[in-house]
Design an enzyme around this catalytic site. Structure first.
Site, PDB file in Angstrom:
ATOM      1  N   ARG A  19       0.834  -1.029  -0.180  1.00 40.85           N
ATOM      2  CA  ARG A  19       0.042   0.036  -0.064  1.00 40.85           C
ATOM      3  C   ARG A  19       0.792   1.342   0.090  1.00 40.85           C
ATOM      4  O   ARG A  19       1.101   1.952  -0.880  1.00 40.85           O
ATOM      5  CB  ARG A  19      -0.925  -0.041   1.032  1.00 40.85           C
ATOM      6  CG  ARG A  19      -2.157   1.041   1.241  1.00 40.85           C
ATOM      7  CD  ARG A  19      -1.917   2.376   1.547  1.00 40.85           C
ATOM      8  NE  ARG A  19      -1.457   2.351   2.916  1.00 40.85           N
ATOM      9  CZ  ARG A  19      -0.937   3.481   3.230  1.00 40.85           C
ATOM     10  NH1 ARG A  19      -0.489   4.531   2.588  1.00 40.85           N
ATOM     11  NH2 ARG A  19      -0.072   3.509   4.478  1.00 40.85           N
ATOM     12  N   ASP A  20       1.622   1.523   1.173  1.00 44.32           N
ATOM     13  CA  ASP A  20       2.364   2.690   1.263  1.00 44.32           C
ATOM     14  C   ASP A  20       3.339   2.863   0.266  1.00 44.32           C
ATOM     15  O   ASP A  20       3.756   3.754  -0.567  1.00 44.32           O
ATOM     16  CB  ASP A  20       3.081   2.779   2.685  1.00 44.32           C
ATOM     17  CG  ASP A  20       2.823   4.231   3.065  1.00 44.32           C
ATOM     18  OD1 ASP A  20       3.097   5.167   2.249  1.00 44.32           O
ATOM     19  OD2 ASP A  20       3.162   4.543   4.316  1.00 44.32           O
ATOM     20  N   HIS A 218       8.355   6.426   9.075  1.00 42.82           N
ATOM     21  CA  HIS A 218       9.100   6.635   7.830  1.00 42.82           C
ATOM     22  C   HIS A 218      10.613   6.786   8.453  1.00 42.82           C
ATOM     23  O   HIS A 218      10.896   7.573   9.199  1.00 42.82           O
ATOM     24  CB  HIS A 218       8.560   7.778   6.788  1.00 42.82           C
ATOM     25  CG  HIS A 218       7.333   7.223   6.294  1.00 42.82           C
ATOM     26  ND1 HIS A 218       7.443   7.101   4.986  1.00 42.82           N
ATOM     27  CD2 HIS A 218       6.079   6.881   6.675  1.00 42.82           C
ATOM     28  CE1 HIS A 218       6.193   6.565   4.591  1.00 42.82           C
ATOM     29  NE2 HIS A 218       5.557   6.911   5.592  1.00 42.82           N
ATOM     30  N   CYS A 249       4.695   9.284   0.703  1.00 39.45           N
ATOM     31  CA  CYS A 249       3.258   9.613   0.503  1.00 39.45           C
ATOM     32  C   CYS A 249       2.985  10.940  -0.522  1.00 39.45           C
ATOM     33  O   CYS A 249       3.796  12.012  -0.580  1.00 39.45           O
ATOM     34  CB  CYS A 249       2.648  10.399   1.859  1.00 39.45           C
ATOM     35  SG  CYS A 249       1.051  11.496   1.713  1.00 39.45           S
TER      36      CYS A 249
HETATM   37  N1  COA Z   1     -13.208   4.675  -3.825  1.00 36.25           N
HETATM   38  C1  COA Z   1     -13.590   4.904  -4.975  1.00 36.25           C
HETATM   39  N2  COA Z   1     -14.173   6.049  -5.404  1.00 36.25           N
HETATM   40  C2  COA Z   1     -14.603   6.811  -4.725  1.00 36.25           C
HETATM   41  C3  COA Z   1     -13.869   6.711  -3.286  1.00 36.25           C
HETATM   42  C4  COA Z   1     -13.407   5.611  -2.838  1.00 36.25           C
HETATM   43  N3  COA Z   1     -12.724   5.455  -1.532  1.00 36.25           N
HETATM   44  N4  COA Z   1     -14.192   8.039  -2.722  1.00 36.25           N
HETATM   45  C5  COA Z   1     -14.825   8.665  -3.423  1.00 36.25           C
HETATM   46  N5  COA Z   1     -14.936   8.342  -4.832  1.00 36.25           N
HETATM   47  C6  COA Z   1     -15.543   8.699  -5.778  1.00 36.25           C
HETATM   48  C7  COA Z   1     -17.025   9.290  -5.675  1.00 36.25           C
HETATM   49  O1  COA Z   1     -17.906   8.207  -5.827  1.00 36.25           O
HETATM   50  C8  COA Z   1     -16.950  10.354  -6.954  1.00 36.25           C
HETATM   51  O2  COA Z   1     -17.359   9.513  -7.898  1.00 36.25           O
HETATM   52  P1  COA Z   1     -18.115  10.102  -9.103  1.00 36.25           P
HETATM   53  O3  COA Z   1     -17.233  11.551  -9.737  1.00 36.25           O
HETATM   54  O4  COA Z   1     -18.211   9.231 -10.314  1.00 36.25           O
HETATM   55  O5  COA Z   1     -19.467  10.693  -8.638  1.00 36.25           O
HETATM   56  C9  COA Z   1     -15.569  10.878  -6.859  1.00 36.25           C
HETATM   57  O6  COA Z   1     -14.992   9.837  -6.287  1.00 36.25           O
HETATM   58  C10 COA Z   1     -15.323  12.001  -6.185  1.00 36.25           C
HETATM   59  O7  COA Z   1     -15.854  11.848  -4.859  1.00 36.25           O
HETATM   60  P2  COA Z   1     -15.832  12.705  -3.457  1.00 36.25           P
HETATM   61  O8  COA Z   1     -16.378  12.299  -2.183  1.00 36.25           O
HETATM   62  O9  COA Z   1     -16.138  14.072  -3.883  1.00 36.25           O
HETATM   63  O10 COA Z   1     -14.146  12.768  -3.353  1.00 36.25           O
HETATM   64  P3  COA Z   1     -12.946  13.860  -3.377  1.00 36.25           P
HETATM   65  O11 COA Z   1     -12.801  14.122  -4.879  1.00 36.25           O
HETATM   66  O12 COA Z   1     -13.237  14.899  -2.356  1.00 36.25           O
HETATM   67  O13 COA Z   1     -11.637  12.902  -2.969  1.00 36.25           O
HETATM   68  C11 COA Z   1     -10.959  11.249  -1.556  1.00 36.25           C
HETATM   69  C12 COA Z   1     -11.664  12.510  -1.482  1.00 36.25           C
HETATM   70  C13 COA Z   1     -10.671  10.980   0.044  1.00 36.25           C
HETATM   71  C14 COA Z   1     -11.490  10.099  -2.372  1.00 36.25           C
HETATM   72  C15 COA Z   1      -9.422  11.492  -2.304  1.00 36.25           C
HETATM   73  O14 COA Z   1      -8.842  12.663  -1.725  1.00 36.25           O
HETATM   74  C16 COA Z   1      -8.658  10.286  -1.690  1.00 36.25           C
HETATM   75  O15 COA Z   1      -8.531   9.327  -2.471  1.00 36.25           O
HETATM   76  N6  COA Z   1      -7.515  10.723  -1.010  1.00 36.25           N
HETATM   77  C17 COA Z   1      -6.658   9.459  -0.710  1.00 36.25           C
HETATM   78  C18 COA Z   1      -5.140   9.950  -1.205  1.00 36.25           C
HETATM   79  C19 COA Z   1      -4.371   8.929  -0.653  1.00 36.25           C
HETATM   80  O16 COA Z   1      -4.256   7.546  -1.192  1.00 36.25           O
HETATM   81  N7  COA Z   1      -3.410   9.251   0.340  1.00 36.25           N
HETATM   82  C20 COA Z   1      -2.187   8.238   0.584  1.00 36.25           C
HETATM   83  C21 COA Z   1      -2.591   7.548   1.736  1.00 36.25           C
HETATM   84  S1  COA Z   1      -2.925   8.091   3.396  1.00 36.25           S
HETATM   85 ZN    ZN Z   2       3.401   5.984   5.507  1.00 31.55          ZN
END
Ligand code: COA
Ligand code: ZN
Length: 317
Positions: A19-20, A218, A249
Site C-alpha cells: 500500500r504505502d 518513515h 506519501c
Molecule cells: N473509492 C472509489 N471511489 C471513490 C472513493 C473511494 N474511496 N471515494 C470517492 N470516490 C468517488 C466518488 O464516488 C465520486 O465519483 P463520481 O465522480 O463518479 O461521482 C468521486 O470519487 C469524487 O468523490 P468525492 O467524495 O467528492 O471525493 P473527493 O474528490 O473529495 O476525494 C478522496 C476525496 C478521499 C476520495 C481523495 O482525496 C483520496 O482518495 N485521497 C486519498 C489519497 C491517498 O491515497 N493518500 C495516501 C494514503 S494516506
Molecule cells: Zn506512510
C-alpha cells in the site's frame, strides 16, 4: 507451514509495502504479482499485511485492482489482510469484499488532511463515526471487520510544521470513543525523533488502555529504527514497515520510504524479541520485488551487508 503457527509473536511487524510502498512507484504491478508478494510474506512469517487501498483509481491508479487484490488476499491461509480507506465510500467497498481489517486514516494536521483527503480533520472524524455505524449495521454473512484508526502527521507536518501532542491525544481519545479497535500513530513525513516518540507514545498507550497501539514510521531522516526502539520502550507492540523500504506519501513533499521490513525484523530479533519472521525469506522476496520494479530506490542495511555471522534467529519450525 501450518496456519496456526507461532502463537502471537511478541511484536507484530505489519507489511505496508503493498500500500504505502506501491502508491509512489512508476510500475503498476499485476494483481497476480501483488498476491504472490502476499503469499511469500506469509511464508516468511508475516501475518499482517495492508494489501491495498480503496481510493478512486483516478487518484492512485496502482490500486485500480483493490477489489481483486483484497478478494485474493482473504483466501490466503494465515494472512490477516487489511486495507487502507480514506473515507466512507472506501470503507464500504472494503466491507463489501469482506476484508478482515480496515485501516482508516486521518491527519492530525488539518492542512495535510485537506491535501490528502480534501476535507478538514474534524470532517474526517465525523466520517469515521459513519464508518463504524456502517460496519456495525452489516449483519451476518461476513465476519465483523476489525476497524483500525490511524493518526497521520502525528509528529509534525511538512505543510503546517509543529503538531501539538494535545491534538494527537484528543484525536486518539475521540477515535477510541467512536469505536476504533486499534490505533496507529504515524510519522507520515519522517519528522519524529526518539525523545518525542517516547513522550507521545507513553501518553497514547496510557490513553488507549486495552486498545492495541501501533506505530508507522518513515525513515526520511534516518531515525526510523531509533524511533521503533523508543516506541517499544513506551509500550508499542506493532510496527508498520515495507519490504525494501519502499514508500512515501504523494501528498507530503519529500517524504521517503517506510522503515525497512528486513532491518526492522533484524533489530527486533537482535533485541531478543520474537517476530516469527524469517529474514532470509524476506530477502528472497525483496529480490523478486526489485526485479518487478526496475528503477525504484530500495533501502536496507541487511540487504546490502548481509546478516552478521553472530546472528542466530530462533524460528519455530
Ligand atoms: N473509492 C472509489 N471511489 C471513490 C472513493 C473511494 N474511496 N471515494 C470517492 N470516490 C468517488 C466518488 O464516488 C465520486 O465519483 P463520481 O465522480 O463518479 O461521482 C468521486 O470519487 C469524487 O468523490 P468525492 O467524495 O467528492 O471525493 P473527493 O474528490 O473529495 O476525494 C478522496 C476525496 C478521499 C476520495 C481523495 O482525496 C483520496 O482518495 N485521497 C486519498 C489519497 C491517498 O491515497 N493518500 C495516501 C494514503 S494516506
Ligand atoms: Zn506512510
Amino acid at each position: 507451514m501450518n496456519d496456526e503457527v507461532s502463537a502471537t509473536p511478541a511484536v507484530r511487524v505489519r507489511e505496508v509495502g503493498l500500500r504505502d510502498g506501491l502508491q509512489m512507484v512508476r510500475t503498476i504491478l499485476s494483481t497476480g504479482q501483488k498476491l504472490e508478494w502476499c503469499r511469500r510474506m506469509v511464508e516468511a512469517g508475516v501475518r499482517d499485511i495492508e494489501v491495498t487501498s480503496f481510493v478512486p483509481p483516478k487518484i492512485v491508479p496502482q490500486f485500480a485492482d483493490a477489489v481483486d487484490v483484497a478478494r485474493g488476499a482473504i483466501e490466503i491461509a494465515g494472512l490477516h489482510a487489511a486495507a487502507l480507506v480514506p473515507n466512507l465510500k472506501g470503507a464500504q467497498r472494503a466491507f463489501d469484499v469482506g476484508v478482515q481489517k480496515v485501516h482508516y486514516v486521518l491527519s492530525a494536521s488539518d492542512a495535510h488532511n485537506m491535501k490528502n483527503v480534501r476535507r478538514s480533520t474534524a470532517e474526517s472524524v465525523e466520517d469515521f463515526a459513519r464508518i463504524v455505524a456502517d460496519r456495525d449495521a452489516r449483519v451476518a454473512g461476513n465476519p465483523r471487520a476489525m476497524l483500525g484508526a490511524g493518526v497521520a502527521t502525528a509528529f509534525g507536518c511538512t505543510i503546517a510544521g509543529k503538531v501539538e501532542e494535545r491534538i494527537v491525544l484528543a484525536l486518539v481519545e475521540t477515535l477510541i470513543e467512536a469505536g476504533a479497535d486499534e490505533i496507529t500513530v504515524a510519522d507520515t513525513v519522517g519528522y519524529a525523533n526518539p525523545g518525542q516518540v517516547r513522550a507521545l507514545m507513553r501518553q497514547v498507550c496510557a490513553l488507549a488502555g486495552a486498545v492495541p497501539v501501533a506505530c508507522h514510521f518513515h525513515d526520511t531522516r534516518g531515525l526510523g529504527l531509533a524511533n521503533v526502539l523508543a516506541a517499544l520502550d513506551a509500550g508499542v507492540r506493532a510496527f508498520d514497515s515495507s519490504l525494501g523500504g519502499l514508500g512515501g506519501c504523494p501528498f507530503a513533499p519529500n517524504a521517503t520510504g517506510n522503515i525497512n521490513t528486513e532491518d526492522t525484523v533484524f533489530l527486533l530479533e537482535a533485541e531478543g524479541i520474537d517476530t516469527g519472521i524469517d529474514i532470509d525469506k524476506l530477502l528472497a522476496m525483496r529480490e523478486t520485488l526489485a526485479a518487478w520494479l526496475p528503477g525504484e530506490a530500495f533501502t536496507g542495511a541487511i540487504a546490502r551487508a548481509g546478516l552478521p555471522k553472530t546472528f542466530a534467529q530462533a524460528l519455530a519450525a
